[in-house]
Design a protein around this motif. Sequence first.
Motif, PDB file in Angstrom:
ATOM      1  N   PHE A 140       0.828  -1.201   0.000  1.00  0.00           N
ATOM      2  CA  PHE A 140       0.000   0.000   0.000  1.00  0.00           C
ATOM      3  C   PHE A 140       0.863   1.253   0.000  1.00  0.00           C
ATOM      4  N   LEU A 141       0.270   2.339  -0.435  1.00  0.00           N
ATOM      5  CA  LEU A 141       0.954   3.622  -0.371  1.00  0.00           C
ATOM      6  C   LEU A 141       1.191   3.996   1.089  1.00  0.00           C
ATOM      7  N   VAL A 183       1.323   5.435   4.794  1.00  0.00           N
ATOM      8  CA  VAL A 183       0.329   6.058   5.673  1.00  0.00           C
ATOM      9  C   VAL A 183       1.046   6.581   6.911  1.00  0.00           C
ATOM     10  N   GLN A 240     -10.675  -5.557   0.122  1.00  0.00           N
ATOM     11  CA  GLN A 240     -10.365  -4.178   0.499  1.00  0.00           C
ATOM     12  C   GLN A 240      -9.673  -4.158   1.858  1.00  0.00           C
ATOM     13  N   GLU A 275     -10.352   4.863   6.938  1.00  0.00           N
ATOM     14  CA  GLU A 275     -10.069   5.142   5.533  1.00  0.00           C
ATOM     15  C   GLU A 275      -9.521   3.896   4.860  1.00  0.00           C
ATOM     16  N   GLU A 276      -9.807   3.774   3.567  1.00  0.00           N
ATOM     17  CA  GLU A 276      -9.317   2.635   2.799  1.00  0.00           C
ATOM     18  C   GLU A 276      -7.861   2.853   2.424  1.00  0.00           C
ATOM     19  N   LEU A 277      -7.061   1.807   2.543  1.00  0.00           N
ATOM     20  CA  LEU A 277      -5.662   1.869   2.144  1.00  0.00           C
ATOM     21  C   LEU A 277      -5.559   1.818   0.623  1.00  0.00           C
ATOM     22  N   ALA A 278      -4.723   2.669   0.066  1.00  0.00           N
ATOM     23  CA  ALA A 278      -4.530   2.723  -1.383  1.00  0.00           C
ATOM     24  C   ALA A 278      -3.473   1.704  -1.788  1.00  0.00           C
ATOM     25  N   ILE A 279      -3.832   0.803  -2.697  1.00  0.00           N
ATOM     26  CA  ILE A 279      -2.931  -0.260  -3.136  1.00  0.00           C
ATOM     27  C   ILE A 279      -1.929   0.300  -4.148  1.00  0.00           C
ATOM     28  N   SER A 280      -0.654   0.030  -3.910  1.00  0.00           N
ATOM     29  CA  SER A 280       0.366   0.439  -4.870  1.00  0.00           C
ATOM     30  C   SER A 280       0.761  -0.707  -5.790  1.00  0.00           C
TER      31      SER A 280
END
Length: 576
Positions: free
Chosen positions: A246-247, A249, A280, A293-298
């Motif tokens: 993930f990006l 945090v 998710q 908040e949802e974690l953004a997948i990298s």
Amino acid sequence: MKSILQRLSRLSSYTVIVPIFMMLFAGVHLTGCKKDGRLFTHVDSVAAVPPQFHFFNAFTYDTALTLSVDGLPRENVKLNTFSKYYSTLTAFNPNAQQPSSKLIVTYNPRINSLFRSMATIAFKPNTSYMVFPVSQGYDVNNGTKASVVPSLVYYPEEVYHPGNGYSAVRFLNLMSGYNSSSITVTPNTGAGTNLTIPQARFDYVNDIKTPSETYSTTKGGNKVLAFNMSGYGYNNTGQYNIRFTFLPVPLEDGKSYSVIATGDMKNFLTPAPTIEPQPQFFIVEDGHPESLEELAISTVTFPGNSSTMAEVRLVHGAYNLPNIIFDPTVPGSQGVYTGINVQLNQATLAAQRWPIVYPSTSPEEDTTGVYDWNPPSMAANARFPFPVQISPGSYKASTLAARTFSPTYNVFNYDFQENLSYTICLVPRNDSKTQCNSFVMQNDRTPDPAFFKLRVINLMGGLAAFDLHTGSPSGPVIAAGVPFGQATDYQQINPTLVTQDLYITDAGKTTLPFQTAAMKLPFKGGNSGTIYVMGLLPGTRYTGEPKPIKPFVHFISDAYATSSSYTNNTTLYYKY
């Protein structure tokens, strides 16, 4: 007249007292219960930690669930969101020092019998809790999602954050099905370090003394989180490994966080069309549900990524090796030797013997009393065990009887290289009772999204050579003249959304040597895999103990570029 004067006198004294009280309290500001996402917030409330719970809807098979508390519907909670906080105290037990029970029910908002789950939970006093649904999931081959009944689980949360100057993090895996997973936090306390956090164990909730026990600590800062999971498909039909990164945090010292995973990984990885959407991942500061908040997948990565180790898989096709060994001098199961080991210096690759069950009183066609009744999933698990990671270097590989370390069935030397994947194949010898052959193959670790790469291996005793066709026994040839004991190179095939029918014929012919039905396999772009043709051709004789050995064809996914290109490891043909 005198009575009126007395009343006026008393009134005038009050008018003096009231201003005095106003003067005394003019500089005082009263504190009270501040409202945010929780019922209470600090030690100026009734208790240091509020006796409360809130519900997180992780049930992936519906868009919302109705939450009922003590017989009253309270709210509809959307998927992947929190409910409000509710007090765990009851009218019958308002004492915050004693446990209180709550009847919690969740169900579909339109049909209250659908996905209905009920639990009476005894909450500890002065503790804040999360409540969430967990489910085994469903197998698309044997059921529907409407048949899934979730269970309600409760777990304490640390709403007043640690005072040790660190961030506290934990991992709640709420995906359906049973999986082995963890998250890593990088860096941990300095450059080059990381923290691995296993998934929480919900079955030990009653043993938790304080919520802080459920967290791991790390120094605050910008962190890269990665999710790692391995497991089997439904009915143990294939093994998968997957990693989401993930990006970054920000994690703040003095705060507690829960990382939450939801979805259905097994059905997401089911061959096209994908049955369930991509799982998710969320992060929340505990005690502040509004921070969810949802974690953004990298990146999403699979086998085939860079590593400083070598990966080695064992494929056991040598059915001619001795049957399961029984030592009558050793009592019980300790005298039963079922395993075959390939010893690589200090590392061990373990598989099961053929057949892979104990003697049966129902041998059917097997006159020796050993009956291979196993369904494909069990046979696959025994003959295609998990790969292992070893340090690069030169190895002496000895194939031995497990636990006895003798006799030795095969020996060879091999130099395994860093960041490469290998398969060791044990090949049957029809002329020997105690010896097998072997060879080592390097697996493809560079899948191409524009192609489906397929390799084919002939380990079937009695099958001198075969062709592999698509569509029909006379259809296009994918692999021609595959000789016994050898493997083809990977063939680049144009991918298709249509699952293909595969047929094995005698080399150069259209006759089927053993197959009675089409073998089905999707050709997904970005996937590299191998078909293993194993077992014994019907009617073939061999030197060794008689066994009910039958044709067995299995597909292993060697590497895949993205989650959408993943194909389950699966048995293509086995008549048991």
